[in-house]
Design a protein around this motif. Structure first.
Motif, PDB file in Angstrom:
ATOM      1  N   GLU A 138       0.840  -1.197   0.000  1.00 33.62           N
ATOM      2  CA  GLU A 138       0.000   0.000   0.000  1.00 33.62           C
ATOM      3  C   GLU A 138       0.877   1.249   0.000  1.00 33.62           C
ATOM      4  O   GLU A 138       1.806   1.363   0.800  1.00 33.62           O
ATOM      5  CB  GLU A 138      -0.936   0.002   1.212  1.00 33.62           C
ATOM      6  N   ALA A 139       0.568   2.189  -0.894  1.00 24.58           N
ATOM      7  CA  ALA A 139       1.386   3.399  -1.021  1.00 24.58           C
ATOM      8  C   ALA A 139       1.246   4.318   0.190  1.00 24.58           C
ATOM      9  O   ALA A 139       2.210   4.978   0.588  1.00 24.58           O
ATOM     10  CB  ALA A 139       1.007   4.150  -2.296  1.00 24.58           C
ATOM     11  N   ARG A 140       0.076   4.349   0.790  1.00 26.63           N
ATOM     12  CA  ARG A 140      -0.178   5.283   1.884  1.00 26.63           C
ATOM     13  C   ARG A 140       0.085   4.632   3.239  1.00 26.63           C
ATOM     14  O   ARG A 140       0.246   3.419   3.339  1.00 26.63           O
ATOM     15  CB  ARG A 140      -1.617   5.796   1.785  1.00 26.63           C
ATOM     16  N   PRO A 141       0.053   5.443   4.296  1.00 30.34           N
ATOM     17  CA  PRO A 141       0.329   4.881   5.625  1.00 30.34           C
ATOM     18  C   PRO A 141      -0.725   3.901   6.111  1.00 30.34           C
ATOM     19  O   PRO A 141      -0.416   2.991   6.882  1.00 30.34           O
ATOM     20  CB  PRO A 141       0.375   6.128   6.535  1.00 30.34           C
ATOM     21  N   GLN A 142      -1.982   4.087   5.680  1.00 31.53           N
ATOM     22  CA  GLN A 142      -3.060   3.235   6.166  1.00 31.53           C
ATOM     23  C   GLN A 142      -3.759   2.532   5.016  1.00 31.53           C
ATOM     24  O   GLN A 142      -3.821   3.040   3.895  1.00 31.53           O
ATOM     25  CB  GLN A 142      -4.092   4.066   6.936  1.00 31.53           C
ATOM     26  N   LEU A 143      -4.310   1.364   5.306  1.00 29.17           N
ATOM     27  CA  LEU A 143      -5.126   0.652   4.340  1.00 29.17           C
ATOM     28  C   LEU A 143      -6.512   1.290   4.267  1.00 29.17           C
ATOM     29  O   LEU A 143      -6.899   2.076   5.118  1.00 29.17           O
ATOM     30  CB  LEU A 143      -5.259  -0.818   4.750  1.00 29.17           C
ATOM     31  N   GLY A 144      -7.251   0.909   3.250  1.00 26.31           N
ATOM     32  CA  GLY A 144      -8.625   1.388   3.114  1.00 26.31           C
ATOM     33  C   GLY A 144      -8.901   2.074   1.797  1.00 26.31           C
ATOM     34  O   GLY A 144     -10.046   2.137   1.351  1.00 26.31           O
ATOM     35  N   LYS A 162       2.418  -4.185   3.913  1.00 24.37           N
ATOM     36  CA  LYS A 162       3.601  -3.349   3.743  1.00 24.37           C
ATOM     37  C   LYS A 162       3.162  -1.959   3.292  1.00 24.37           C
ATOM     38  O   LYS A 162       2.976  -1.721   2.094  1.00 24.37           O
ATOM     39  CB  LYS A 162       4.555  -3.972   2.720  1.00 24.37           C
ATOM     40  N   PRO A 163       2.984  -1.020   4.245  1.00 26.93           N
ATOM     41  CA  PRO A 163       2.577   0.344   3.882  1.00 26.93           C
ATOM     42  C   PRO A 163       3.750   1.146   3.336  1.00 26.93           C
ATOM     43  O   PRO A 163       4.918   0.746   3.467  1.00 26.93           O
ATOM     44  CB  PRO A 163       2.085   0.916   5.211  1.00 26.93           C
ATOM     45  N   GLY A 164       3.444   2.280   2.714  1.00 22.29           N
ATOM     46  CA  GLY A 164       4.487   3.148   2.192  1.00 22.29           C
ATOM     47  C   GLY A 164       5.223   2.564   1.002  1.00 22.29           C
ATOM     48  O   GLY A 164       6.356   2.955   0.716  1.00 22.29           O
ATOM     49  N   GLN A 165       4.580   1.658   0.278  1.00 24.93           N
ATOM     50  CA  GLN A 165       5.200   1.007  -0.879  1.00 24.93           C
ATOM     51  C   GLN A 165       4.406   1.354  -2.139  1.00 24.93           C
ATOM     52  O   GLN A 165       3.346   0.784  -2.389  1.00 24.93           O
ATOM     53  CB  GLN A 165       5.245  -0.513  -0.677  1.00 24.93           C
ATOM     54  N   ARG A 166       4.924   2.297  -2.917  1.00 22.63           N
ATOM     55  CA  ARG A 166       4.214   2.763  -4.107  1.00 22.63           C
ATOM     56  C   ARG A 166       4.730   2.053  -5.348  1.00 22.63           C
ATOM     57  O   ARG A 166       5.934   1.988  -5.600  1.00 22.63           O
ATOM     58  CB  ARG A 166       4.377   4.274  -4.271  1.00 22.63           C
ATOM     59  N   LEU A 167       3.799   1.506  -6.135  1.00 19.89           N
ATOM     60  CA  LEU A 167       4.156   0.805  -7.363  1.00 19.89           C
ATOM     61  C   LEU A 167       4.864   1.755  -8.324  1.00 19.89           C
ATOM     62  O   LEU A 167       4.408   2.867  -8.569  1.00 19.89           O
ATOM     63  CB  LEU A 167       2.901   0.237  -8.027  1.00 19.89           C
ATOM     64  N   GLY A 168       5.978   1.292  -8.853  1.00 17.23           N
ATOM     65  CA  GLY A 168       6.763   2.112  -9.768  1.00 17.23           C
ATOM     66  C   GLY A 168       7.826   2.934  -9.076  1.00 17.23           C
ATOM     67  O   GLY A 168       8.714   3.490  -9.735  1.00 17.23           O
ATOM     68  N   GLN A 169       7.766   2.997  -7.740  1.00 14.21           N
ATOM     69  CA  GLN A 169       8.778   3.722  -6.973  1.00 14.21           C
ATOM     70  C   GLN A 169       9.498   2.778  -6.013  1.00 14.21           C
ATOM     71  O   GLN A 169      10.627   2.383  -6.253  1.00 14.21           O
ATOM     72  CB  GLN A 169       8.142   4.893  -6.218  1.00 14.21           C
TER      73      GLN A 169
END
Length: 450
Positions: free
Chosen positions: A170-176, A209-216
């Motif tokens: 998940e790219a952001r700190p929280q799911l949802g 795994k938060p803070g994980q942005r696809l492509g970055q």
């Protein structure tokens, strides 16, 4: 929230006033009302409400269970098809789905309040902490899910139930996803979005795994190499621009999606800058949500401007009416042509009236008008940032009937694909169906245990 400052002023209303304004707009039914309304259901055998539900919930049966006092059983029946049954009960446009199809929905009667009954059952089960699902024996297979929104978490939950090990990136700190960052605050109070996520994760077998942005931080090719399957529930991350001079320089010209996310995460809503005169450009649910919320924050004058007619707005008639009842004005058949600034801040917008030609194309009439404002919100749609290596068409990831993409071992669903309407309930269904497709693919080679 974009490069431009927010503009507006904080503290137009007191904290107490804002807290009152953002109270639950439709609190949960009490037991008496739930029993009375459930008794109104005809429990149709070939129920049109079920046909109208994107997630295929057995509506007559769960309502019958409520009428007989089996609320836990009703919740389990709902969640078996829609693991986000609580949030969907709050945000689904039931007036154009199940409730519109209800056989009681006539000029002389009103439909059964299906959405409220669904919330009544699901909320109670989640509050108890009871987990009605059990995981199957481990298959030994690992699946990566990219995106922790309704599509991703629906897929992750169903895969976990089927015995696969799931990792959610998940790219952001929280799911949802939009449930946490994009839904109007008055529709989901008391941190319900995270409580529902916690309930979903309690099945076990889902690593986050938060803070994980696809492509970055993480690459699709690496995930496809390291996992047995990948599901993309990445939504639409980009925001359409007005393409007008000053859009990125003038203070107070804002992306509605970013502001709604900031509002949802704000510990003190009274500290958010709010304009006294606000203009919103757009005709969808985001336009409605931002307009109502800035009104609840204290804006004195709020106007939505949409380039076509009311019947063309993607926001439902119910949402449009709620906005107007909340004090929001809606002006149709006009498009912005000039942003007017003063001392580096937005001061107004010049619009041109529009009309639909006989060829079906929208054009300007040449007649213009101006709306003064000290805050302008763009709510004209979101766009896909396509992952490298995937086929796309018309701004969406191309998938087949099983949500399989053009890349081996990769599936996708939710708003990033063209599976239907961009609704939470549709994303939940996409994730669920994709999970079963992934499960079939993983079992087809005979290497799955269990």
């Amino acid at each position: 929230m974009g490069p431009a400052p927010l503009g507006g002023s904080a503290g137009l209303l007191s904290r107490a006033e804002i807290e009152d304004n953002f109270a639950d707009i439709k609190p949960m039914l009490d037991k008496t009302r739930a029993v009375v309304d459930s008794a109104r259901c005809f429990f149709c055998h070939d129920a049109p409400c079920v046909e109208a539900c994107p997630t295929d919930i057995d509506i007559p049966n769960f309502i019958r269970m409520i009428s007989t006092g089996n609320v836990k059983g009703a919740a389990e029946k709902i969640l078996a098809e829609n693991i986000f049954g609580g949030m969907c009960a709050r945000v689904c446009p039931t007036e154009i789905l199940c409730e519109r199809a209800c056989v009681r929905n006539t000029s002389e009667d009103r439909p059964v309040d299906i959405g409220a009954l669904q919330r009544y059952a699901v909320d109670q089960l989640i509050e108890t902490g009871h987990q009605p699902f059990t995981r199957a024996e481990s298959t030994g297979k690992r699946v990566a899910v990219v995106g922790g929104g309704p599509a991703g978490m629906s897929c992750a939950h169903r895969l976990a139930v089927l015995g696969h090990a799931v990792t959610v990136y998940e790219a952001r700190p929280q799911l949802g996803g939009l449930n946490e960052y994009g839904i109007a605050a008055y529709k989901t109070v008391d941190n319900f979005a995270q409580r529902e996520v916690d309930f979903i994760l309690s099945i076990g077998g889902i690593d986050v795994k938060p803070g994980q942005r696809l492509g970055q931080n993480v690459q699709l090719a690496d995930l496809a190499r390291d996992y047995d399957a990948v599901f993309l529930g990445i939504g639409l991350g980009g925001v359409n621009a007005l393409d007008l001079p000053g859009e990125n320089e003038l203070s107070g010209v804002l992306d509605a999606v970013g502001y709604i996310a900031a509002l949802r995460q704000a510990k003190d809503k009274a500290a958010l800058p709010v304009g006294r005169s606000v203009v919103v450009i757009g005709g969808g649910n985001t336009a409605i949500d931002i307009a109502i919320q800035v009104k609840k924050l204290g804006a004195e004058d709020v106007t939505i401007v949409y380039r076509r007619g009311a019947e063309n707005m993607s926001a439902t008639g119910h949402e449009q009416e709620f906005a107007q009842v909340s004090g929001v004005k809606i002006k149709h058949w006009a498009r912005p042509i000039l942003l007017i600034g003063k001392d580096g801040a937005i001061a107004g917008v010049e619009f041109e009236y529009t009309r639909m030609g006989s060829d079906g194309k929208l054009s300007g009439t040449g007649e213009k008008f101006r709306l003064d404002c000290d805050q302008l919100f763009k709510a004209i749609g979101q766009t896909l940032t396509p992952p490298e290596g995937l086929a796309t068409a018309k701004g969406k990831i191309v998938v087949d009937g099983d949500f399989k993409t053009s890349m081996a071992k990769v599936w996708a669903g939710g708003d990033c694909v063209a599976s239907g309407t961009d609704l939470t309930v549709q994303s939940v269904q996409d994730g669920k169906l994709a999970a079963h497709a992934i499960d079939r693919a993983l079992r087809a080679n005979g290497a799955v245990r269990g």
